[in-house]
Design an enzyme around this catalytic site. Structure first.
Site, short mmCIF file in Angstrom:
data_model
loop_
_atom_site.label_atom_id
_atom_site.label_comp_id
_atom_site.label_asym_id
_atom_site.label_seq_id
_atom_site.Cartn_x
_atom_site.Cartn_y
_atom_site.Cartn_z
N ASP A 81 -3.08 1.53 0.81
CA ASP A 81 -3.43 2.91 0.43
C ASP A 81 -3.28 3.20 -1.06
OD1 ASP A 81 -0.62 2.53 1.00
OD2 ASP A 81 -0.35 4.69 0.79
N GLU A 138 1.50 3.74 2.85
CA GLU A 138 2.83 3.40 2.32
C GLU A 138 3.37 4.55 1.49
OE1 GLU A 138 6.12 2.51 0.25
OE2 GLU A 138 4.30 2.79 -0.90
ZN ZN Z 1 3.73 3.74 -5.19
ZN ZN Z 2 3.48 0.76 -4.15
#
Ligand code: ZN
Ligand code: ZN
Length: 387
Positions: A81, A138
């Protein structure tokens, strides 16, 4: 052993994937294009099993070794991401999407793990199975947790997991790691300070939430300075103060505070939560107002397991000649959830002299690809040596 020659050959191709992903960033769980690209590549490489939709948009690929007498299964994880921000690199392959940018190098992580998957599927020079894990979200969404919650570890019988992050300021292709607690637990909080508003010239008729909020902000500093053992690591930052009044002469009804708490141990995390709540409620009560506190626990402390860390160091030294001890990082990492479920290790690889991650001028350094890919491949070939 320096970097594997095969990755020097594959570098132009892996770089092309990386820049394509960079140009088309997707945030949180919206990694539809990236996930499709990953799944398509894994298919092209001849992976033995490819499953999409794990942790919403996560992708899992299985690569079987030449033999499987070891019964071992190793998981290798990359994040896919981007961040919700605008890119200012001026690169020819800069983000085409407003308010989305690969400013943390997850484009590079995904491309490097794809490169390793291609090599491992070509050579299969190991005894056991590899599971390549591509996770969404994440950056604050907990995509890694969702993949674990979907039963990924048990479904593929994963026994160990390894992760990697690029690190600006470290020489390209060099490695750093630490055993034990490595990245912080990342909690967030909101405090609504309620008072009684009124005329700015008649404070005696009000319960001023601005003055109360100022006391709360100051008192919250004592969690780190007076409550926690000085040798512990903790950050309490109030990052936002919003008043319900926009006027010069109106004392507001309420003031809203936001912030983050970073800790490195469960005990200090508990302490921070209980002290923050008590301080907010009691300071507000002392001033005649009241507090509404919301404390939300996000990522836990990311803890590297000693045995796997030692092995990761051995591999890093084989690839790049050295591996430094990394300092503690007060940032968070969603890989923490995977390391709670299985032993493993998370390593940093140098991104050279670049802007820092989350900066609008940051870019992943493609020169680090051969070292990163070699580390992945070598983890597999050394941990599950071919019979
Ligand atoms: Zn980051
Ligand atoms: Zn990262």
């Amino acid at each position: 052993m320096p970097v594997k020659n095969r990755f020097a050959e594959l570098l132009p191709e892996i770089t092309e994937w990386r820049r394509d992903i960079h140009e088309n960033p997707e945030i949180l769980f919206e990694t539809h294009r990236t996930s499709a690209l990953v799944a398509e590549k894994l298919k092209e490489f001849g992976c033995d099993e490819i499953v999409t939709g794990i942790g919403r948009t996560g992708v899992v690929g299985v690569i079987k070794g030449k033999s499987d007498s070891s019964g071992k299964v190793i998981g290798l994880r990359a994040d896919m991401d981007a961040l919700p921000m605008n890119e200012e690199t001026g690169l020819p392959y800069a983000s085409k999407t407003p308010n989305a940018m690969h400013a943390c190098g997850h484009d590079g992580h995904t491309a490097m793990l794809l490169g390793a998957a291609k090599y491992l599927a070509e050579t299969r020079n190991f005894d056991g199975n590899v599971v390549v894990i591509f996770q969404p979200a994440e950056e604050g969404g907990g995509g890694g947790k969702e993949m674990c919650d979907d039963g990924m570890m048990d479904r593929w019988n994963i026994q160990e997991v390894y992760g990697m992050h690029n690190w600006p300021g470290k020489p390209v292709g060099s490695f750093a790691i630490r055993s034990g607690a490595f990245f912080a637990a990342t909690d967030v909080f909101e405090v609504t300070v309620n008072g009684r508003g009124g005329h700015g010239a008649k404070p005696q008729e009000t319960i001023d939430p601005t003055v109360t909020a100022a006391q709360v902000v100051t008192m919250l500093q004592t969690i780190a300075s007076r409550n926690a053992d000085p040798v512990e690591n903790i950050v309490v930052s109030v990052t936002s103060i919003e008043s319900s009044s926009k006027a010069f002469n109106v004392i507001p009804q309420s003031v809203h505070l936001k912030g983050t708490v970073r800790t490195m141990s469960p005990e200090i995390r508990d302490l921070a939560e209980s002290r923050l709540t008590a301080i907010a409620e009691q300071v507000c009560a002392a001033m005649g107002g009241s507090a509404e506190v919301r404390y939300q626990r996000n990522y836990p402390v990311m803890v590297n397991h000693p045995e796997q860390t030692e092995f990761a160091v051995e591999v890093a030294k084989a690839v790049s000649g050295d591996c430094e001890e990394a300092p503690l990082v007060m940032g968070g990492e969603d890989f923490a959830f995977m390391l709670e479920e299985r032993p493993g290790a998370y390593i940093l690889v140098g991104n050279g002299d670049s802007a820092s991650v989350h900066h609008p001028e940051y870019n992943f350094n493609d020169e680090t690809i051969p070292a990163g890919c070699s580390w992945w491949a070598e983890i597999v070939e050394r941990r599950m040596p071919a019979a």
